[in-house]
Design a protein around this motif. Sequence first.
Motif, short mmCIF file in Angstrom:
data_model
loop_
_atom_site.label_atom_id
_atom_site.label_comp_id
_atom_site.label_asym_id
_atom_site.label_seq_id
_atom_site.Cartn_x
_atom_site.Cartn_y
_atom_site.Cartn_z
N PRO A 158 -0.51 -4.50 -0.44
CA PRO A 158 -1.31 -3.23 0.42
C PRO A 158 -2.87 -3.76 1.03
CG PRO A 158 -0.40 -2.73 -1.80
CD PRO A 158 -0.87 -3.88 -1.60
N ARG A 218 4.48 -4.51 10.16
CA ARG A 218 4.53 -4.65 8.90
C ARG A 218 6.49 -3.99 9.52
NH1 ARG A 218 1.67 -4.72 3.32
NH2 ARG A 218 0.42 -5.56 3.89
N GLU A 229 -4.28 3.48 3.45
CA GLU A 229 -3.70 2.40 2.96
C GLU A 229 -2.16 1.84 3.06
OE1 GLU A 229 -3.13 1.24 -1.89
OE2 GLU A 229 -1.76 3.05 -1.31
N ARG A 249 -5.91 -2.16 3.02
CA ARG A 249 -6.22 -0.56 2.92
C ARG A 249 -7.67 -0.66 4.06
NH1 ARG A 249 -5.11 -2.14 -2.09
NH2 ARG A 249 -3.90 -0.85 -3.78
N ASN A 264 -2.29 -6.72 -6.39
CA ASN A 264 -3.88 -5.60 -6.58
C ASN A 264 -4.43 -5.94 -7.44
OD1 ASN A 264 -2.72 -5.05 -9.17
ND2 ASN A 264 -2.05 -3.43 -8.88
N ARG A 289 1.24 0.04 3.10
CA ARG A 289 1.59 -0.59 2.23
C ARG A 289 3.43 -1.60 2.70
NH1 ARG A 289 2.27 4.59 -2.10
NH2 ARG A 289 0.79 4.84 -2.89
N GLY A 292 7.83 0.31 5.33
CA GLY A 292 6.60 0.31 4.58
C GLY A 292 6.34 1.43 5.04
N GLU A 293 5.20 2.36 3.84
CA GLU A 293 4.47 3.64 4.46
C GLU A 293 3.32 3.49 4.26
OE1 GLU A 293 5.95 4.04 -0.27
OE2 GLU A 293 7.71 5.16 0.42
#
Length: 203
Positions: free
Chosen positions: A95, A127, A201, A97, A38, A203, A130-131
């Motif tokens: 991540p 992916r 987002e 977005r 990031n 992740r 993940g979240e």
Amino acid sequence: MTHLTPIRHTLTGLFLGGIVLLTACAPATRVTLLPQSNGKASAVEVTTGKGTQRIDQPYQVAEVGRRGDLSLDLTTAEAVRERHPRLLALQPLAPERFTLEFEPGTSLLTQASQAQLEEAIRRALARIGGEIVVTGHTDRQGTLEANDTLSLQRAQAIRALFIERGFRAELIEAVGRGEREPLVPTDDDVDEPRNRRADVEVR
């Protein structure tokens, strides 16, 4: 004995999640600080019986001799990739977005954002695990309380669309921020399409 103290960040169990790479080899142990995905700054202090050395620049290296002596070095991204390809393969993907916009006063996506949603779903499906965090927003039309409600409804609507496509509900969080975080600051009661949005987002 060598101790690692993270500064402004929590180290992962592998000492790798974009932070440090720890390598033991004769005659020294090397601690390499990796850049975060990031872009945020991080730092680590390496402590032995002979003292403490702070590293706070990407690819900076603290070397620990057999007797605990500390020294600084600098490596490169290419050298780290060549030396530790298997460890680097364990790093999580950065991540992604996406910003989706809504019709005024509703939780219905604009036609353009419906296509963007398909891309967000496609990328999320690529992916493993993940979240997903969906944060809803509004412009400054209407009352603060009404916009809080509408922003959450927008986030929940996007969450429901992800769940319909097979994503696990417990891995998708929906949050409403009302009119508090505009992309484009405006006066009250101003119609601003770019603020009627949900930030997704993956992740």
